[in-house]
Motif scaffolding. Structure first.
Motif, PDB file in Angstrom:
ATOM      1  N   MET A 126       0.766  -1.237   0.134  1.00  0.00           N
ATOM      2  CA  MET A 126       0.134   0.101   0.112  1.00  0.00           C
ATOM      3  C   MET A 126       1.436   1.237   0.087  1.00  0.00           C
ATOM      4  N   ASP A 127       0.529   2.385  -0.757  1.00  0.00           N
ATOM      5  CA  ASP A 127       1.730   3.257  -1.289  1.00  0.00           C
ATOM      6  C   ASP A 127       0.259   4.530  -0.384  1.00  0.00           C
ATOM      7  N   PRO A 128       1.468   4.954   1.086  1.00  0.00           N
ATOM      8  CA  PRO A 128       1.046   5.929   2.342  1.00  0.00           C
ATOM      9  C   PRO A 128       1.364   7.103   1.019  1.00  0.00           C
ATOM     10  N   ARG A 129       2.167   7.350  -0.286  1.00  0.00           N
ATOM     11  CA  ARG A 129       1.124   8.881  -0.558  1.00  0.00           C
ATOM     12  C   ARG A 129      -0.461   8.642  -1.121  1.00  0.00           C
ATOM     13  N   ARG A 130      -0.547   7.935  -1.365  1.00  0.00           N
ATOM     14  CA  ARG A 130      -1.412   7.690  -2.013  1.00  0.00           C
ATOM     15  C   ARG A 130      -2.909   7.976  -0.641  1.00  0.00           C
ATOM     16  N   SER A 131      -2.862   7.159  -0.003  1.00  0.00           N
ATOM     17  CA  SER A 131      -3.107   7.424   1.409  1.00  0.00           C
ATOM     18  C   SER A 131      -3.796   9.299   1.519  1.00  0.00           C
ATOM     19  N   ARG A 132      -2.556   9.230   1.994  1.00  0.00           N
ATOM     20  CA  ARG A 132      -1.931  10.866   1.983  1.00  0.00           C
ATOM     21  C   ARG A 132      -2.513  12.245   1.165  1.00  0.00           C
ATOM     22  N   LEU A 133      -2.923  11.505  -0.219  1.00  0.00           N
ATOM     23  CA  LEU A 133      -3.646  12.155  -1.370  1.00  0.00           C
ATOM     24  C   LEU A 133      -5.248  11.770  -0.871  1.00  0.00           C
ATOM     25  N   LEU A 134      -5.820  11.506  -1.241  1.00  0.00           N
ATOM     26  CA  LEU A 134      -7.120  10.689  -0.640  1.00  0.00           C
ATOM     27  C   LEU A 134      -7.894  11.670   0.665  1.00  0.00           C
ATOM     28  N   LEU A 135      -7.269  11.142   1.672  1.00  0.00           N
ATOM     29  CA  LEU A 135      -7.037  11.720   3.169  1.00  0.00           C
ATOM     30  C   LEU A 135      -6.880  13.579   3.264  1.00  0.00           C
ATOM     31  N   HIS A 136      -7.496  13.989   2.705  1.00  0.00           N
ATOM     32  CA  HIS A 136      -6.769  15.494   2.372  1.00  0.00           C
ATOM     33  C   HIS A 136      -8.121  16.124   2.482  1.00  0.00           C
ATOM     34  N   PRO A 137      -8.340  17.167   3.813  1.00  0.00           N
ATOM     35  CA  PRO A 137      -9.817  18.451   3.890  1.00  0.00           C
ATOM     36  C   PRO A 137     -10.617  18.372   2.540  1.00  0.00           C
ATOM     37  N   VAL A 138      -9.445  18.954   1.513  1.00  0.00           N
ATOM     38  CA  VAL A 138      -9.711  19.078  -0.008  1.00  0.00           C
ATOM     39  C   VAL A 138     -10.016  18.446  -0.744  1.00  0.00           C
ATOM     40  N   ARG A 139      -9.067  17.087  -0.818  1.00  0.00           N
ATOM     41  CA  ARG A 139      -8.942  16.292  -2.059  1.00  0.00           C
ATOM     42  C   ARG A 139      -9.633  15.138  -1.491  1.00  0.00           C
ATOM     43  N   ILE A 140     -10.266  15.106  -0.518  1.00  0.00           N
ATOM     44  CA  ILE A 140     -10.665  14.159  -0.282  1.00  0.00           C
ATOM     45  C   ILE A 140     -12.082  14.259  -0.722  1.00  0.00           C
ATOM     46  N   ARG A 141     -12.766  15.659  -0.725  1.00  0.00           N
ATOM     47  CA  ARG A 141     -13.897  15.874  -0.996  1.00  0.00           C
ATOM     48  C   ARG A 141     -14.463  15.926  -3.106  1.00  0.00           C
ATOM     49  N   VAL A 142     -13.751  16.511  -4.115  1.00  0.00           N
ATOM     50  CA  VAL A 142     -12.811  16.404  -4.779  1.00  0.00           C
ATOM     51  C   VAL A 142     -13.052  14.756  -5.336  1.00  0.00           C
ATOM     52  N   SER A 143     -12.254  14.317  -4.760  1.00  0.00           N
ATOM     53  CA  SER A 143     -12.587  12.882  -5.625  1.00  0.00           C
ATOM     54  C   SER A 143     -13.819  12.133  -5.208  1.00  0.00           C
ATOM     55  N   LEU A 144     -14.834  11.813  -4.212  1.00  0.00           N
ATOM     56  CA  LEU A 144     -16.003  11.735  -3.851  1.00  0.00           C
ATOM     57  C   LEU A 144     -16.976  12.858  -5.145  1.00  0.00           C
ATOM     58  N   VAL A 145     -16.681  14.050  -4.773  1.00  0.00           N
ATOM     59  CA  VAL A 145     -17.744  14.520  -5.894  1.00  0.00           C
ATOM     60  C   VAL A 145     -17.235  13.551  -7.702  1.00  0.00           C
ATOM     61  N   LEU A 146     -15.866  14.055  -7.641  1.00  0.00           N
ATOM     62  CA  LEU A 146     -14.917  12.923  -8.918  1.00  0.00           C
ATOM     63  C   LEU A 146     -15.478  11.584  -8.938  1.00  0.00           C
ATOM     64  N   ALA A 147     -16.127  10.490  -8.639  1.00  0.00           N
ATOM     65  CA  ALA A 147     -16.329   9.696  -8.080  1.00  0.00           C
ATOM     66  C   ALA A 147     -17.532   8.920  -8.697  1.00  0.00           C
ATOM     67  N   GLN A 148     -18.483  10.109  -8.303  1.00  0.00           N
ATOM     68  CA  GLN A 148     -20.216  10.633  -8.592  1.00  0.00           C
ATOM     69  C   GLN A 148     -20.915  10.817 -10.385  1.00  0.00           C
ATOM     70  N   SER A 149     -19.633  12.357 -10.667  1.00  0.00           N
ATOM     71  CA  SER A 149     -19.730  12.340 -11.835  1.00  0.00           C
ATOM     72  C   SER A 149     -18.460  12.959 -12.452  1.00  0.00           C
ATOM     73  N   GLU A 150     -18.455  12.834 -13.653  1.00  0.00           N
ATOM     74  CA  GLU A 150     -17.837  13.789 -14.742  1.00  0.00           C
ATOM     75  C   GLU A 150     -17.436  15.210 -14.312  1.00  0.00           C
ATOM     76  N   MET A 151     -17.166  16.062 -14.165  1.00  0.00           N
ATOM     77  CA  MET A 151     -16.969  17.295 -13.403  1.00  0.00           C
ATOM     78  C   MET A 151     -15.291  19.293 -14.350  1.00  0.00           C
ATOM     79  N   ASN A 152     -16.079  19.692 -15.332  1.00  0.00           N
ATOM     80  CA  ASN A 152     -14.742  20.262 -15.387  1.00  0.00           C
ATOM     81  C   ASN A 152     -14.356  21.357 -13.669  1.00  0.00           C
ATOM     82  N   VAL A 153     -13.309  21.741 -13.794  1.00  0.00           N
ATOM     83  CA  VAL A 153     -13.028  22.475 -12.222  1.00  0.00           C
ATOM     84  C   VAL A 153     -13.913  23.852 -12.158  1.00  0.00           C
ATOM     85  N   LYS A 154     -14.589  24.194 -13.075  1.00  0.00           N
ATOM     86  CA  LYS A 154     -15.473  25.013 -12.898  1.00  0.00           C
ATOM     87  C   LYS A 154     -17.220  24.806 -12.846  1.00  0.00           C
ATOM     88  N   GLN A 155     -17.472  23.642 -13.059  1.00  0.00           N
ATOM     89  CA  GLN A 155     -18.364  22.498 -12.542  1.00  0.00           C
ATOM     90  C   GLN A 155     -18.406  22.247 -10.953  1.00  0.00           C
TER      91      GLN A 155
END
Length: 194
Positions: free
Chosen positions: A1-30
């Motif tokens: 398991m790559d700890p860098r990947r975990s740190r990328l995911l479990l960050h207050p902003v990045r986790i929110r971005v990844s969760l939104v993009l897991a549900q829908s394709e979006m551009n940055v404006k969306q």
């Protein structure tokens, strides 16, 4: 398991971005409209870091005037947070990820309540915080039930005619009593001493 990947995911902003993009394709404006409490610079940085880390991918590009608009989507197998991922984090990193999830839940609820025609009193299925006492076997059984419920939501992740989106937010972990909860040992049956 790559700890860098975990740190990328479990960050207050990045986790929110990844969760939104897991549900829908979006551009940055969306994304900025959905995560409207995140400063634009932080959002662009989070997208860049998730892209560089292989958590999200560019799904398409569209020319808009003189610029190229890129659309992103989370890579399913890379955006999933496993027990091993969590185990590779320091306690403060884990707490930061939980804080990010809580902010996302609050933002989702606020956006829903502000929507025209929202009937938040009757639409909320259940909001609860409950402490329960399980044996190890019971806890395994409850975890299996929760995993089955999450799998049901994952299976319905694509929009179909006649469906409406429903958000599921579940956590379950051991509870540590506070001084206001009373002494946890009081709940234990007293043993007889000869």
């Amino acid at each position: 398991m790559d700890p860098r990947r975990s740190r990328l995911l479990l960050h207050p902003v990045r986790i929110r971005v990844s969760l939104v993009l897991a549900q829908s394709e979006m551009n940055v404006k969306q994304l900025a409209k959905v995560l409207d409490d995140v400063p634009q610079a932080s959002l662009y940085r989070a997208v860049s870091e998730l892209l560089d880390g292989g958590i999200i991918e560019v799904t398409r590009e569209e020319r808009r005037g003189g610029a190229i608009e890129r659309y992103f989507r989370a890579i399913e197998e890379e955006s999933f947070i496993s027990r091993q991922d969590i185990g590779s984090l320091a306690p403060a990193e884990f707490i930061a990820g939980i804080e990010g999830l809580n902010r996302m839940l609050a933002a989702d609820a606020a956006r829903y309540i502000a929507a025209e025609g929202a009937d938040w009193v009757s639409d909320f299925t259940r909001v609860a915080r409950q402490v329960a006492y399980f044996t190890p076997d019971e806890r395994v059984e409850v975890e299996a039930q929760l995993n089955a419920l999450i799998a049901r939501f994952e299976a319905a992740a694509e929009r179909r005619p006649g469906t409406e989106p429903t958000l599921l937010n579940v956590t379950a972990f051991p509870y540590v009593a506070t001084e206001h909860d009373g002494d946890a040992s009081e709940a234990e049956p007293a043993s007889a001493h000869p």
